[in-house]
Each structure stands twice: as structure tokens, then as C-alpha cells.
Motif scaffolding. Structure first.
Motif, mmCIF file in Angstrom:
data_model
loop_
_atom_site.group_PDB
_atom_site.id
_atom_site.type_symbol
_atom_site.label_atom_id
_atom_site.label_comp_id
_atom_site.label_asym_id
_atom_site.label_seq_id
_atom_site.Cartn_x
_atom_site.Cartn_y
_atom_site.Cartn_z
ATOM 1 N N THR A 69 0.855 -1.186 0.000
ATOM 2 C CA THR A 69 0.000 0.000 0.000
ATOM 3 C C THR A 69 0.891 1.236 0.000
ATOM 4 O O THR A 69 2.066 1.175 0.357
ATOM 5 C CB THR A 69 -0.897 0.045 1.255
ATOM 6 N N ASP A 70 0.343 2.347 -0.386
ATOM 7 C CA ASP A 70 1.053 3.618 -0.316
ATOM 8 C C ASP A 70 0.855 4.167 1.087
ATOM 9 O O ASP A 70 -0.218 4.659 1.432
ATOM 10 C CB ASP A 70 0.523 4.602 -1.359
ATOM 11 N N ALA A 71 1.880 4.063 1.888
ATOM 12 C CA ALA A 71 1.771 4.488 3.278
ATOM 13 C C ALA A 71 1.834 6.003 3.415
ATOM 14 O O ALA A 71 1.113 6.589 4.209
ATOM 15 C CB ALA A 71 2.878 3.842 4.101
ATOM 16 N N GLU A 76 4.660 14.766 0.242
ATOM 17 C CA GLU A 76 4.199 15.173 1.573
ATOM 18 C C GLU A 76 5.269 14.873 2.629
ATOM 19 O O GLU A 76 5.518 15.669 3.526
ATOM 20 C CB GLU A 76 2.910 14.413 1.905
ATOM 21 N N MET A 77 5.940 13.726 2.492
ATOM 22 C CA MET A 77 6.995 13.345 3.423
ATOM 23 C C MET A 77 8.186 14.293 3.299
ATOM 24 O O MET A 77 8.759 14.727 4.291
ATOM 25 C CB MET A 77 7.421 11.895 3.150
ATOM 26 N N LEU A 78 8.572 14.652 2.069
ATOM 27 C CA LEU A 78 9.724 15.524 1.868
ATOM 28 C C LEU A 78 9.475 16.938 2.387
ATOM 29 O O LEU A 78 10.425 17.655 2.708
ATOM 30 C CB LEU A 78 10.108 15.558 0.386
ATOM 31 N N GLU A 79 8.225 17.356 2.485
ATOM 32 C CA GLU A 79 7.908 18.671 3.037
ATOM 33 C C GLU A 79 8.251 18.759 4.523
ATOM 34 O O GLU A 79 8.480 19.841 5.049
ATOM 35 C CB GLU A 79 6.426 18.989 2.843
ATOM 36 N N SER A 80 8.313 17.619 5.214
ATOM 37 C CA SER A 80 8.541 17.634 6.661
ATOM 38 C C SER A 80 10.019 17.485 7.050
ATOM 39 O O SER A 80 10.338 17.509 8.231
ATOM 40 C CB SER A 80 7.728 16.520 7.331
#
Length: 95
Positions: A69-71, A76-80
Motif C-alpha cells: 500500500t502507499d503508506a 508530503e513526506m519531503l515537506e517535513s
């Protein structure tokens, strides 16, 4: 009851690569005799009605289906993170 000699205790200590004085070997010989005596007492317990077991508590593996699955969305992850480049997180050099 078994009587372990000091030489037997020192021999087994040598096999385990343990340094041991004569006084320690004498002390451990007595303690090991007590342990062997207790094990012999346990041999006398009637266990005919006891079912063999590998663990005192019932343990079961809880497994889930292995479905990809796409967790988390990569953007979005790289923004954090503080620093990233070409879709990968930059971390400080360790060596």
C-alpha cells in the motif's frame, strides 16, 4: 547423591575458560551437588497426567496479509524534512 570432586569442577571450569582457585572449586562443588540433588528430587515427581508444552502461555503469531500500500506520499513526506535533494532525504555525514 553425586559427589563432585574439586578436580571435576576445575576441569569443567577449564573447559568453560574460567579461572578458579581450589577454594572456589570446593565451594562450587558443594553448590553443584545441591543443584544435582534438587534435579534428582524433580525426577520423582509424577508427570504422567501433564501434557508436554514448549511455553507456559499460549502464544500465537498474529500475521496480516502482505499487501503493498502507499503508506505516505513522497512529496508530503519531503515537506517535513529539513534538507532533501532529487527526492531523497539529505543526512549529515557520519564518517
Amino acid at each position: 547423591m553425586t559427589q563432585l570432586t574439586i578436580n571435576e569442577v576445575k576441569r569443567h571450569a577449564g573447559l568453560a575458560r574460567l579461572a578458579m582457585t581450589d577454594a572456589e572449586a570446593e565451594m562450587f562443588a558443594g553448590q553443584l551437588d545441591d543443584i544435582i540433588g534438587f534435579a534428582n528430587v524433580l525426577q520423582e515427581v509424577d508427570t504422567d497426567q501433564i501434557a508436554p508444552m514448549t511455553h507456559p502461555l499460549p502464544l500465537y503469531n498474529v500475521l496480516r496479509k502482505d499487501i503493498p500500500t502507499d503508506a505516505l506520499d513522497r512529496e508530503e513526506m519531503l515537506e517535513s524534512v529539513k534538507e532533501h535533494e532529487a527526492g531523497q532525504i539529505k543526512v549529515p555525514t557520519i564518517i
